[in-house]
Write a protein that holds these residues in place. Structure first.
Motif, PDB file in Angstrom:
ATOM      1  N   LYS A 186       0.830  -1.210   0.000  1.00 53.87           N
ATOM      2  CA  LYS A 186       0.000   0.000   0.000  1.00 53.87           C
ATOM      3  C   LYS A 186       0.863   1.258   0.000  1.00 53.87           C
ATOM      4  CE  LYS A 186      -4.183  -1.820   2.183  1.00 53.87           C
ATOM      5  NZ  LYS A 186      -5.063  -1.754   3.384  1.00 53.87           N
ATOM      6  N   LYS A 187       1.909   1.228   0.838  1.00 56.97           N
ATOM      7  CA  LYS A 187       2.808   2.397   0.893  1.00 56.97           C
ATOM      8  C   LYS A 187       3.490   2.610  -0.440  1.00 56.97           C
ATOM      9  CE  LYS A 187       3.714   2.101   5.870  1.00 56.97           C
ATOM     10  NZ  LYS A 187       4.731   1.849   6.913  1.00 56.97           N
ATOM     11  N   ASP A 188       3.961   1.496  -1.041  1.00 60.96           N
ATOM     12  CA  ASP A 188       4.621   1.621  -2.343  1.00 60.96           C
ATOM     13  C   ASP A 188       3.648   2.148  -3.392  1.00 60.96           C
ATOM     14  OD1 ASP A 188       6.905   0.636  -1.189  1.00 60.96           O
ATOM     15  OD2 ASP A 188       6.579  -1.437  -1.865  1.00 60.96           O
ATOM     16  N   LYS A 189       2.396   1.684  -3.311  1.00 58.70           N
ATOM     17  CA  LYS A 189       1.403   2.148  -4.269  1.00 58.70           C
ATOM     18  C   LYS A 189       1.146   3.643  -4.111  1.00 58.70           C
ATOM     19  CE  LYS A 189      -3.307   1.198  -5.811  1.00 58.70           C
ATOM     20  NZ  LYS A 189      -4.529   0.402  -5.584  1.00 58.70           N
ATOM     21  N   GLU A 190       1.042   4.096  -2.838  1.00 63.04           N
ATOM     22  CA  GLU A 190       0.809   5.523  -2.607  1.00 63.04           C
ATOM     23  C   GLU A 190       1.999   6.355  -3.093  1.00 63.04           C
ATOM     24  OE1 GLU A 190       0.003   5.830   1.513  1.00 63.04           O
ATOM     25  OE2 GLU A 190      -2.031   4.980   1.376  1.00 63.04           O
ATOM     26  N   ALA A 191       3.228   5.820  -2.865  1.00 65.22           N
ATOM     27  CA  ALA A 191       4.409   6.556  -3.324  1.00 65.22           C
ATOM     28  C   ALA A 191       4.432   6.662  -4.841  1.00 65.22           C
ATOM     29  CB  ALA A 191       5.673   5.852  -2.819  1.00 65.22           C
ATOM     30  N   VAL A 192       4.107   5.556  -5.499  1.00 67.54           N
ATOM     31  CA  VAL A 192       4.079   5.575  -6.962  1.00 67.54           C
ATOM     32  C   VAL A 192       2.997   6.518  -7.458  1.00 67.54           C
ATOM     33  CG1 VAL A 192       3.573   4.158  -8.973  1.00 67.54           C
ATOM     34  CG2 VAL A 192       5.066   3.281  -7.198  1.00 67.54           C
ATOM     35  N   LYS A 193       1.833   6.517  -6.750  1.00 70.87           N
ATOM     36  CA  LYS A 193       0.744   7.391  -7.156  1.00 70.87           C
ATOM     37  C   LYS A 193       1.132   8.870  -7.034  1.00 70.87           C
ATOM     38  CE  LYS A 193      -4.151   8.199  -6.266  1.00 70.87           C
ATOM     39  NZ  LYS A 193      -5.314   7.820  -5.425  1.00 70.87           N
ATOM     40  N   SER A 194       1.780   9.227  -5.900  1.00 72.15           N
ATOM     41  CA  SER A 194       2.197  10.627  -5.708  1.00 72.15           C
ATOM     42  C   SER A 194       3.261  11.012  -6.724  1.00 72.15           C
ATOM     43  CB  SER A 194       2.719  10.818  -4.278  1.00 72.15           C
ATOM     44  OG  SER A 194       3.841   9.983  -4.055  1.00 72.15           O
ATOM     45  N   GLN A 195       4.157  10.038  -7.023  1.00 77.17           N
ATOM     46  CA  GLN A 195       5.197  10.316  -8.009  1.00 77.17           C
ATOM     47  C   GLN A 195       4.585  10.535  -9.390  1.00 77.17           C
ATOM     48  OE1 GLN A 195       8.031   7.194  -8.244  1.00 77.17           O
ATOM     49  NE2 GLN A 195       9.706   8.528  -8.894  1.00 77.17           N
ATOM     50  N   LEU A 199       4.744  13.845 -11.701  1.00 80.64           N
ATOM     51  CA  LEU A 199       5.190  13.778 -13.097  1.00 80.64           C
ATOM     52  C   LEU A 199       4.155  14.403 -14.026  1.00 80.64           C
ATOM     53  CD1 LEU A 199       6.773  10.201 -13.241  1.00 80.64           C
ATOM     54  CD2 LEU A 199       7.984  12.392 -13.445  1.00 80.64           C
ATOM     55  N   ASN A 200       2.885  14.192 -13.726  1.00 83.81           N
ATOM     56  CA  ASN A 200       1.829  14.788 -14.554  1.00 83.81           C
ATOM     57  C   ASN A 200       1.867  16.320 -14.462  1.00 83.81           C
ATOM     58  OD1 ASN A 200       0.711  12.449 -15.627  1.00 83.81           O
ATOM     59  ND2 ASN A 200      -0.605  12.105 -13.836  1.00 83.81           N
ATOM     60  N   ARG A 201       2.066  16.803 -13.219  1.00 87.96           N
ATOM     61  CA  ARG A 201       2.139  18.268 -13.060  1.00 87.96           C
ATOM     62  C   ARG A 201       3.340  18.827 -13.803  1.00 87.96           C
ATOM     63  NH1 ARG A 201       0.541  16.941  -7.746  1.00 87.96           N
ATOM     64  NH2 ARG A 201       2.719  17.066  -7.038  1.00 87.96           N
ATOM     65  N   GLU A 202       4.492  18.144 -13.718  1.00 89.61           N
ATOM     66  CA  GLU A 202       5.698  18.608 -14.411  1.00 89.61           C
ATOM     67  C   GLU A 202       5.492  18.582 -15.922  1.00 89.61           C
ATOM     68  OE1 GLU A 202       9.517  20.123 -14.602  1.00 89.61           O
ATOM     69  OE2 GLU A 202       8.175  19.847 -12.894  1.00 89.61           O
ATOM     70  N   TYR A 203       4.781  17.539 -16.401  1.00 87.85           N
ATOM     71  CA  TYR A 203       4.517  17.434 -17.826  1.00 87.85           C
ATOM     72  C   TYR A 203       3.619  18.576 -18.281  1.00 87.85           C
ATOM     73  CZ  TYR A 203       2.664  15.577 -22.198  1.00 87.85           C
ATOM     74  OH  TYR A 203       2.271  15.416 -23.505  1.00 87.85           O
ATOM     75  N   ASP A 204       2.616  18.915 -17.465  1.00 82.31           N
ATOM     76  CA  ASP A 204       1.717  20.025 -17.825  1.00 82.31           C
ATOM     77  C   ASP A 204       2.496  21.345 -17.859  1.00 82.31           C
ATOM     78  OD1 ASP A 204      -0.382  18.272 -18.015  1.00 82.31           O
ATOM     79  OD2 ASP A 204      -1.067  18.607 -15.950  1.00 82.31           O
TER      80      ASP A 204
END
Length: 229
Positions: A186-195, A199-204
């Motif tokens: 779950k923690k890894d999933k949340e970290a990947v989700k935040s990452q 990345l989406n914000r940086e791409y925008d």
């Protein structure tokens, strides 16, 4: 009726009585089997096959003689020309031949029936004795098996309880391991989700900057073209 046929008729009546005794529920197969294995019958039984073949041979010979007499007196040639006395004697002899044929035929048949009945009764008595012995063995084996099963059940119950406790402890440990693995996932999933969100914000942001730069380049190229004109 001559002496021979009187003896054959008496033999037939004796056979009928023996068949009735064997067929009717006069005695059990055990008693008949003990009677068949008695000393007197055992002495006779050693040469029973000789007696059987002798009796059958005599009966068959008499049966063939009766058939011959029947065929002899069944001829109806010149019956109308003979005297009444002769005709009556002829009919009487034909009747005697037919009577002798039936007596011999039934005697032969009942000899075979008695032989077969004796064999079947002896086999039935042996089978009943074997079944009783098997039942007694089965009952004793069942009692022994029940006592062994009771002892084994007590021991198995104790062993099962210990085994169950060990398995429960192992299952608890396994559940704890799986729970920790799930939390980690779950923690890894949340970290990947935040990452991914960053990345989406940086791409925008990069897309907006690219659009601005492209507009500036387009405007600069248009101004330069106007100056050249």
């Amino acid at each position: 009726m001559s002496l021979v046929w009187t003896l054959i008729a008496g033999f037939l009546y004796a056979e009928i009585a023996v068949v009735l005794l064997l067929v009717l529920p006069v005695a059990s197969p055990y008693k008949w089997n003990r009677f068949f294995k008695s000393k007197f019958l055992a002495m006779i039984g050693k040469q029973s096959h000789i007696y059987f073949f002798v009796i059958m041979s005599v009966l068959v010979l008499l049966l063939l003689d009766a058939i011959r007499e029947m065929r002899k007196y069944s001829s109806t040639d010149n019956v109308g020309e003979v005297h009444l006395n002769v005709e009556m004697q002829h009919s009487m002899r034909l009747f005697r031949a037919q009577r002798n044929f039936y007596i011999c035929g039934f005697a032969v048949f009942l000899v075979l029936v008695i032989r077969r009945l004796v064999t079947l009764i002896s086999s039935q008595a042996n089978l009943l004795a074997q079944s009783e012995a098997s039942m007694k063995q089965a009952q004793s084996a069942t009692a022994a098996a029940r006592s062994l099963m009771t002892d084994k059940a007590d021991k198995a119950k104790e062993a099962t309880e210990d085994t169950t406790l060990n398995e429960l402890n192992k299952l608890k440990e396994r559940v704890q391991e799986l729970t920790s693995d799930l939390n980690r996932e779950k923690k890894d999933k949340e970290a990947v989700k935040s990452q991914a969100e960053s990345l989406n914000r940086e791409y925008d942001r990069l897309t907006e900057e690219y659009s601005k730069l492209q507009k500036q380049i387009t405007i600069g190229a248009v101004g330069k073209a106007d100056k050249d004109e």
